[in-house]
Design an enzyme around this catalytic site. Structure first.
Site, PDB file in Angstrom:
ATOM      1  N   LYS A   1       0.839  -1.204   0.000  1.00 46.56           N
ATOM      2  CA  LYS A   1       0.000   0.000   0.000  1.00 46.56           C
ATOM      3  C   LYS A   1       0.874   1.255   0.000  1.00 46.56           C
ATOM      4  O   LYS A   1       0.646   2.181  -0.783  1.00 46.56           O
ATOM      5  CB  LYS A   1      -0.872  -0.010   1.262  1.00 46.56           C
ATOM      6  CG  LYS A   1      -1.517   1.315   1.602  1.00 46.56           C
ATOM      7  CD  LYS A   1      -2.402   1.226   2.830  1.00 46.56           C
ATOM      8  CE  LYS A   1      -1.776   1.673   4.116  1.00 46.56           C
ATOM      9  NZ  LYS A   1      -1.528   3.116   4.234  1.00 46.56           N
ATOM     10  N   ASN A   2       1.880   1.261   0.889  1.00 52.78           N
ATOM     11  CA  ASN A   2       2.646   2.493   1.089  1.00 52.78           C
ATOM     12  C   ASN A   2       3.613   2.795  -0.054  1.00 52.78           C
ATOM     13  O   ASN A   2       4.186   3.877  -0.107  1.00 52.78           O
ATOM     14  CB  ASN A   2       3.394   2.451   2.426  1.00 52.78           C
ATOM     15  CG  ASN A   2       2.419   2.570   3.593  1.00 52.78           C
ATOM     16  OD1 ASN A   2       1.245   2.862   3.400  1.00 52.78           O
ATOM     17  ND2 ASN A   2       2.920   2.337   4.796  1.00 52.78           N
TER      18      ASN A   2
ATOM     19  N   ARG B   1      -5.010  10.748   4.348  1.00 58.94           N
ATOM     20  CA  ARG B   1      -3.993  11.745   4.581  1.00 58.94           C
ATOM     21  C   ARG B   1      -2.798  11.601   3.630  1.00 58.94           C
ATOM     22  O   ARG B   1      -2.127  12.587   3.295  1.00 58.94           O
ATOM     23  CB  ARG B   1      -3.543  11.570   6.030  1.00 58.94           C
ATOM     24  CG  ARG B   1      -2.748  12.688   6.543  1.00 58.94           C
ATOM     25  CD  ARG B   1      -2.209  12.344   7.895  1.00 58.94           C
ATOM     26  NE  ARG B   1      -1.222  13.346   8.241  1.00 58.94           N
ATOM     27  CZ  ARG B   1      -0.032  13.401   7.723  1.00 58.94           C
ATOM     28  NH1 ARG B   1       0.344  12.514   6.832  1.00 58.94           N
ATOM     29  NH2 ARG B   1       0.798  14.350   8.091  1.00 58.94           N
TER      30      ARG B   1
ATOM     31  N   ASP C   1      -5.086  12.611  12.198  1.00 58.35           N
ATOM     32  CA  ASP C   1      -5.768  11.391  11.758  1.00 58.35           C
ATOM     33  C   ASP C   1      -5.747  10.373  12.871  1.00 58.35           C
ATOM     34  O   ASP C   1      -5.514  10.713  14.031  1.00 58.35           O
ATOM     35  CB  ASP C   1      -5.157  10.862  10.467  1.00 58.35           C
ATOM     36  CG  ASP C   1      -3.798  10.239  10.691  1.00 58.35           C
ATOM     37  OD1 ASP C   1      -3.266  10.372  11.799  1.00 58.35           O
ATOM     38  OD2 ASP C   1      -3.273   9.622   9.763  1.00 58.35           O
TER      39      ASP C   1
HETATM   40  C1  UD1 Z   1       4.408   6.470   6.405  1.00 65.90           C
HETATM   41  C2  UD1 Z   1       3.438   5.321   6.261  1.00 65.90           C
HETATM   42  C3  UD1 Z   1       2.970   4.826   7.611  1.00 65.90           C
HETATM   43  C4  UD1 Z   1       4.152   4.503   8.498  1.00 65.90           C
HETATM   44  C5  UD1 Z   1       5.129   5.667   8.538  1.00 65.90           C
HETATM   45  C6  UD1 Z   1       6.410   5.349   9.318  1.00 65.90           C
HETATM   46  C7  UD1 Z   1       2.318   5.802   4.177  1.00 65.90           C
HETATM   47  C8  UD1 Z   1       1.055   6.172   3.486  1.00 65.90           C
HETATM   48  N1  UD1 Z   1       2.278   5.762   5.514  1.00 65.90           N
HETATM   49  O1  UD1 Z   1       3.686   7.552   6.986  1.00 65.90           O
HETATM   50  O2  UD1 Z   1       2.177   3.656   7.428  1.00 65.90           O
HETATM   51  O3  UD1 Z   1       3.673   4.251   9.810  1.00 65.90           O
HETATM   52  O4  UD1 Z   1       5.506   6.060   7.206  1.00 65.90           O
HETATM   53  O5  UD1 Z   1       7.049   4.253   8.768  1.00 65.90           O
HETATM   54  O6  UD1 Z   1       3.337   5.529   3.547  1.00 65.90           O
HETATM   55  N2  UD1 Z   1       6.534  14.174  10.913  1.00 65.90           N
HETATM   56  C9  UD1 Z   1       6.642  15.513  11.245  1.00 65.90           C
HETATM   57  N3  UD1 Z   1       6.688  16.437  10.232  1.00 65.90           N
HETATM   58  C10 UD1 Z   1       6.618  16.067   8.922  1.00 65.90           C
HETATM   59  C11 UD1 Z   1       6.501  14.708   8.603  1.00 65.90           C
HETATM   60  C12 UD1 Z   1       6.464  13.767   9.615  1.00 65.90           C
HETATM   61  O7  UD1 Z   1       6.711  15.870  12.410  1.00 65.90           O
HETATM   62  O8  UD1 Z   1       6.654  16.962   8.064  1.00 65.90           O
HETATM   63  C13 UD1 Z   1       6.502  13.156  12.004  1.00 65.90           C
HETATM   64  C14 UD1 Z   1       5.185  12.388  12.007  1.00 65.90           C
HETATM   65  O9  UD1 Z   1       4.207  13.078  12.744  1.00 65.90           O
HETATM   66  C15 UD1 Z   1       5.589  11.081  12.669  1.00 65.90           C
HETATM   67  C16 UD1 Z   1       7.027  10.890  12.159  1.00 65.90           C
HETATM   68  O10 UD1 Z   1       7.478  12.172  11.733  1.00 65.90           O
HETATM   69  O11 UD1 Z   1       5.639  11.231  14.053  1.00 65.90           O
HETATM   70  C17 UD1 Z   1       7.156   9.907  11.036  1.00 65.90           C
HETATM   71  O12 UD1 Z   1       6.309  10.284   9.972  1.00 65.90           O
HETATM   72  P1  UD1 Z   1       6.591   9.856   8.459  1.00 65.90           P
HETATM   73  O13 UD1 Z   1       7.826   9.017   8.397  1.00 65.90           O
HETATM   74  O14 UD1 Z   1       6.520  11.074   7.630  1.00 65.90           O
HETATM   75  O15 UD1 Z   1       5.345   8.917   8.156  1.00 65.90           O
HETATM   76  P2  UD1 Z   1       4.304   9.032   6.983  1.00 65.90           P
HETATM   77  O16 UD1 Z   1       5.019   9.255   5.697  1.00 65.90           O
HETATM   78  O17 UD1 Z   1       3.218   9.970   7.362  1.00 65.90           O
END
Ligand code: UD1
Length: 430
Positions: free
Chosen positions: A25-26, A95, A119
């Site tokens: 999915k991701n 999201r 979310d």
């Molecule tokens: C993706 C995956 C999710 C997985 C996660 C970590 C998808 C659709 N989802 O989510 O299933 O759990 O990776 O492996 O691919 N953060 C910030 N600022 C930002 C971006 C992120 O503070 O601009 C924080 C987030 O709140 C979170 C952490 O960084 O606490 C990790 O987020 P991130 O690695 O970006 O996860 P996603 O890409 O949202």
């Protein structure tokens, strides 16, 4: 598929047999967004038929693409002119649609994407996405809840150092960098296999990407990107879920169509819990212990223990012969489901980002509510171990990330059925 339903699980039947997994999915969601970078006809194969993919199809069609999805093969036809917009009703449902921001800015010089907000897993800011794109020349303003991005003169390559290896930020910058002028360097990039797979697709479109899978990713943009055909990398979370299902039922489950090397840490922890794990090229086999041993682990960016497999692993450890300590480093709200596991008899105390799990001898089935995708899978797994009947509502979450979870579990000898559940509807999510 989604909607007013519950999964009714009868516990006590070990899972035995072989189950295949589909593409991740991701990875698929981001690869669908990659198609926005250049006009033409794309084909993605090994795409799971899950709700999130359907939602991303809606996003792409709103932007102007035409999609045809059949037999795990998704064709996307992208026109010359795009409508660079993702409205709130679509972004709120998923999201991950924020990943269209980079491609739209790079391709159209503008993007209007509704701000995703929080979310199921907590606040989830996107500051790193925006800071990085600003370094590449974009500007942003928030207009009535819509993030309006502009890059009138086009994006230009830049060096961006991420404060944390965010998966989504790395992907957005990699996508934007594929069309930007010059070289973009992402320092402290996320190293997830799904990013390596996205980079492979971008490379086949004509982008020059180096270092995907390491902490420094370089991409040199190309104005002449072309549509491509790409097979989505196997879903390690789906594979890991069935591996843990084998262990929690003291069964014997072989998972095919997967890359066990993408699950090193998770399989090592399953072994530490007493499961016997064999792996080979494209398969893994888990034979469960009668009673798991306690195991401590912490979720971390790849190659650490994946946060998305934390809930299924906690379900396993809830029946361990001793006390485990689990630390969640990615999401604030990721332990929300433990109250539901406690209703089944689990003994779990959470404090900030830690959970102390005192293993109990048995769980007992009862009605539980899934608060998010992976917690939903964890509750189903707990139900497979529990005495009696567990009815899991909030199934629409599970449908976002798993294709036919119940059919696959049934094919392994598990007792599980989908039923209408009056009173529970999609309104309960997010
Ligand atoms: C993706 C995956 C999710 C997985 C996660 C970590 C998808 C659709 N989802 O989510 O299933 O759990 O990776 O492996 O691919 N953060 C910030 N600022 C930002 C971006 C992120 O503070 O601009 C924080 C987030 O709140 C979170 C952490 O960084 O606490 C990790 O987020 P991130 O690695 O970006 O996860 P996603 O890409 O949202």
């Amino acid at each position: 598929m989604p909607g007013v339903a519950e999964l009714v699980v009868e516990g006590g039947h070990p899972l035995r047999g072989t189950v295949g997994v589909l593409g991740a999915k991701n990875a698929a969601l981001k690869e669908m967004a990659a198609a926005l970078l250049a006009p033409g006809r794309y084909v993605l194969t090994n795409v799971p038929r899950i709700l999130d993919v359907e939602l991303m199809i809606d996003v792409l069609e709103h932007i102007g693409a035409r999609c045809h999805f059949e037999d795990h093969r998704l064709q996307i036809v992208v026109p010359d002119e795009l409508n660079p917009e993702a409205p709130i009703d679509l972004v709120r449902k998923m999201r991950a649609s924020i990943v269209v921001l980079g491609p739209l800015l790079a391709r159209c010089g503008e993007a209007r994407v509704a701000l995703p907000g929080g979310d199921d897993l907590g606040a989830r800011p996107i500051d790193m996405h925006l800071d990085g794109l600003e370094r590449m020349g974009a500007t942003f303003e928030l207009v009535h809840g819509v993030l309006v991005g502009r890059a009138g003169d086009g994006l230009r390559g830049a060096e961006v150092e991420l404060p944390f290896p965010s998966v989504g930020a790395t992907e957005n910058l990699l996508l934007a960098g594929s069309l930007a002028k010059g070289e973009t360097v992402i320092v402290n990039a996320a190293r997830e296999p799904e990013i390596v797979d996205l980079a492979a697709m971008l490379t086949s479109m004509g982008a020059a990407v180096e270092g995907a899978g390491t902490a420094i990713v370089r991409v040199t943009g190309s104005p002449g990107l072309q549509a491509t055909t790409h097979r989505v990398v196997p879903d390690r979370i789906e594979a890991g879920t069935y591996a843990i299902a084998g262990a929690i039922t003291a069964g014997d489950v072989t998972v095919t169509g997967c890359h066990p090397e993408h699950l090193r840490m998770e399989l090592a922890k399953l072994e530490a819990a007493g499961a016997v794990v064999d792996r080979g090229d494209g398969w893994l086999r888990v034979r469960g212990p009668d009673r798991p041993r306690p195991v401590d682990f912490a979720t971390l960016p790849y190659p650490g223990f994946h946060t998305d497999l934390q809930p299924p692993m906690v379900a396993l450890l809830s029946v361990a012969d001793g006390t485990s300590v689990v630390t969640e480093n990615l999401y604030d709200a990721r332990f929300r489901y433990v109250g539901e596991l406690a209703r089944m008899g689990a003994d779990i105390v959470t404090e900030w980002q830690h959970a102390v799990i005192r293993g109990v001898e048995r769980l007992s089935g009862c009605p539980v509510l899934a608060p998010d995708i992976r917690a939903g899978a964890a509750l189903v797994l707990a139900g497979l171990r529990a005495e009696g009947i567990t009815a899991v509502t909030g199934v629409q979450h599970i449908d976002r990330g798993y294709e036919d979870l119940e059919g696959k579990i049934r094919s392994l000898g598990g007792r599980i059925e989908r039923r209408d559940a009056p009173g529970d509807g999609p309104g309960s999510r997010d």
